[in-house]
Design a protein around this motif. Structure first.
Motif, short mmCIF file in Angstrom:
data_model
loop_
_atom_site.label_atom_id
_atom_site.label_comp_id
_atom_site.label_asym_id
_atom_site.label_seq_id
_atom_site.Cartn_x
_atom_site.Cartn_y
_atom_site.Cartn_z
N SER A 27 -21.09 11.18 -19.66
CA SER A 27 -20.03 11.77 -21.08
C SER A 27 -19.72 10.42 -21.87
O SER A 27 -18.80 9.36 -21.20
N GLY A 28 -19.89 10.94 -23.17
CA GLY A 28 -18.67 9.28 -23.75
C GLY A 28 -20.15 8.31 -24.87
O GLY A 28 -19.49 8.53 -25.50
N ASN A 68 -26.98 15.40 -20.22
CA ASN A 68 -26.79 14.42 -19.78
C ASN A 68 -26.58 14.02 -18.32
O ASN A 68 -25.52 13.89 -17.77
N THR A 69 -26.71 14.21 -17.92
CA THR A 69 -27.31 14.45 -15.79
C THR A 69 -28.25 13.39 -15.11
O THR A 69 -29.40 13.62 -15.56
#
Length: 127
Positions: free
Chosen positions: A25-26, A77-78
């Protein structure tokens, strides 16, 4: 800034399987090549596997090739590390890492080039 959180570690018998996950994340996940590293007990941290931004390029440590598979899901997002035929020598704390790169097919086993790291997840393989 990128935050990485690993999960999926645990205790497994030799010959078993585990799937590690690393949620990012981010920042824009697709801008980063991703890698998995591990630190065996009493040893230095070492490279395990890496995957390019596009997901088309992968690279493995010779001792895990054919047993481990790295993959990524941009929608989630993994990044994943599917581990099969586990051996006691695979016992370690496993870390995921992210490297900002322009090259869509770029992969690296060089720890010093990775910008962000997760906190690690323990994998223990019993004999």
């Amino acid at each position: 800034q990128v935050q990485l959180v690993e999960s999926g570690g645990g205790l497994v018998q030799a010959g078993g399987s585990l799937r590690l996950s690393c949620a990012a994340s981010g920042r824009t996940f697709s801008n980063y090549a991703m890698g998995w590293f591990r630190r065996p007990p009493g040893k230095e941290r070492e490279f395990v596997a890496a995957i390019s931004r596009s997901g088309d390029g992968t690279y493995y440590r010779p001792s895990v090739k054919g047993r481990f598979t790295i993959s990524r899901d941009s929608a989630k997002n993994t990044v994943y590390l599917q581990m099969s035929s586990l051996k006691p020598e695979d016992t370690a704390v496993y870390y995921c890492a992210a490297e900002r790169t322009l090259g869509r097919a770029y992969v690296s086993d060089d720890q010093s080039k990775y910008d962000y790291w997760g906190q690690g997840t323990q994998v223990t393989v019993s004999s």
